[in-house]
Design an enzyme around this catalytic site. Structure first.
Site, PDB file in Angstrom:
ATOM      1  CG  HIS A 275     -24.320 -63.024  30.632  1.00  0.00           C
ATOM      2  ND1 HIS A 275     -23.535 -63.828  31.428  1.00  0.00           N
ATOM      3  CD2 HIS A 275     -23.458 -62.366  29.826  1.00  0.00           C
ATOM      4  CE1 HIS A 275     -22.265 -63.682  31.110  1.00  0.00           C
ATOM      5  NE2 HIS A 275     -22.181 -62.789  30.141  1.00  0.00           N
ATOM      6  CG  ASP A 276     -25.531 -65.800  33.942  1.00  0.00           C
ATOM      7  OD1 ASP A 276     -26.468 -66.603  34.089  1.00  0.00           O
ATOM      8  OD2 ASP A 276     -24.784 -65.798  32.935  1.00  0.00           O
ATOM      9  N   GLY A 293     -21.200 -59.312  33.262  1.00  0.00           N
ATOM     10  CA  GLY A 293     -21.878 -60.536  33.669  1.00  0.00           C
ATOM     11  C   GLY A 293     -21.572 -60.964  35.092  1.00  0.00           C
TER      12      GLY A 293
END
Length: 424
Positions: A275-276, A293
């Site tokens: 994520h991100d 992440g």
């Protein structure tokens, strides 16, 4: 004042464009009528490398391409209430005139004014000038494609066993294989190939010409215990190759809400993008390469098989991370980073040569890294700043990369037992 227009995102709507954006910034914008942009022409432009030896000139065809890119920005950033095209392309050129040469160091001002327009075509007048003198002008004929209604899947080839939500949007020419599952909020561009048993879900946007192999999992919820089901996003650009069992998760609200993949990347089997994360363009991920992440990977980086990059790290341009490495600090651009708690093994000479870097540019990078690896970092930065023979765009990027690092950079050399593999 410069406009807040996202130039790369606007240019993603231009079909068949030059591989790299030829516009730096929009300085004036009158929606639906006129736009002015700037291109700073430097000697490091891709089109100069190996061409026009001794007398680098910007080709006339790229002058037209640059004006077409500015016209696309004008057409796709229209006034409120105006129907904007989902895609544009250069359909024709009339009355083109090239009045003087454009050379490195020129600051090219590009002004495009919209003329007559129909639903599928628009005319625009483009003028390029340097220091107020016109260097090129042309009338551009732009083809337009209007966005289809929500949920459209017109022209896509969808296997009967695939489960595609009626709300998904799939572009023409895209092939969806057997047992694929596509969620409600997914948008897929044209001419993609979605391999069998792939799952694509969440608020996911995928561009054109992507090849996704079987069993990939794209846009599912992040592996973050703080995630609460918020509608975060994943965006993937054009012409990427995503191999078997790759997993790419969408963002979290705490990390900006977006995971992004650029253009022309190769993600080999079992790659994981958490994520991100933000992956730029033209990167290569070996089998099983993993980003935790919030990692940023810049253009042309190469991450070796089964390597892991720690949360919040950056991987610089043209960096090479060897197989089975563990990266816990920012991986330096143009360099080879290898091993557990990875160390620097010289610059990425082979990769730079393959990408067209001259011997002079490589030599400057090599000397800069000698300073960095054999001296205190602050002292080395000062030495490089003072050395006029080392000044180049690449060296400046390395210095800015180090100075802007929040996690610190990996500048450890190998142990003496391994120094024979360090590049001289």
């Amino acid at each position: 004042m410069p406009s807040a227009i996202d130039v790369p995102a606007a240019l993603d709507r231009l079909c068949y464009r030059y591989p790299f954006p030829l516009v730096d910034i929009v300085t004036e914008h009158e929606p639906g009528r006129r736009v002015v942009a700037v291109k700073n022409v430097t000697v490091n432009e891709d089109f100069f490398q190996g061409h026009f030896p001794g007398e680098p000139l910007m080709p006339g065809v790229l002058m037209i391409e640059t004006l077409a890119q500015v016209a696309t920005i004008l057409l796709t950033q229209a006034a409120a209430g105006t129907v904007t095209p989902s895609r544009a392309w250069l359909r024709g050129v009339d009355r083109a005139k090239f009045r003087r040469q454009v050379v490195p160091g020129d600051r090219l001002q590009l002004e495009v004014t919209l003329g007559a327009r129909r639903s599928s075509m628009a005319r625009a007048k483009g003028i390029a000038s340097v220091d107020g003198a016109v260097v090129a002008e042309a009338e551009l004929v732009m083809g337009l494609e209007l966005a289809s209604s929500a949920g459209a899947q017109q022209g896509a080839e969808i296997h009967p066993s695939a489960i595609v939500h009626p709300g998904a949007r799939i572009g023409g020419g895209t092939v969806v294989g057997p047992y694929v599952s596509i969620g409600e909020n997914v948008q897929i561009g044209r001419d993609c190939n979605i391999g069998k048993s792939t799952v694509i879900d969440g608020w996911t946007t995928i561009g054109d010409g992507n090849e996704i192999f079987p069993m990939a999992s794209i846009g599912l919820v992040p592996q973050d215990l703080k995630f609460g089901g918020e509608p975060t996003r994943l965006t993937i650009g054009d012409r990427n190759v995503i191999r078997e069992f790759v997993t790419i998760h969408r963002g979290t609200s705490g990390g900006g809400g977006l995971t992004s993949i650029g253009h022309r990347n190769l993600l080999m089997a079992y790659t994981h993008i958490a994520h991100d994360c933000h992956v730029a363009n033209d990167t290569i991920f070996g089998n099983g390469a993993t980003l935790a992440g919030h990692v940023f990977v810049d253009d042309f980086a190469n991450i070796g098989a089964f390597s892991g990059v720690h949360q919040f790290c950056r991987v610089g341009k043209y960096a090479f991370i060897g197989g089975y490495s563990v990266v816990t600090k920012d991986a330096l651009p143009y360099a080879k980073t290898v091993g557990n708690r990875a160390r620097i093994y010289g610059i990425n000479t082979i990769g730079l040569i393959r990408r067209g870097f001259s011997q002079d540019r490589i030599a400057k990078l090599r000397q800069a890294y000698r300073h960095l690896l054999h001296s205190n970092t602050s002292r080395a930065l000062a030495q490089i700043d003072r050395d006029a023979t080392l000044q180049s765009d690449e060296v400046r990027y390395v210095l800015e990369f180090i100075r802007s690092s929040k996690r610190g950079v990996g500048l450890r050399r190998p142990s003496r037992r391994l120094e024979e593999v360090v590049e001289d």
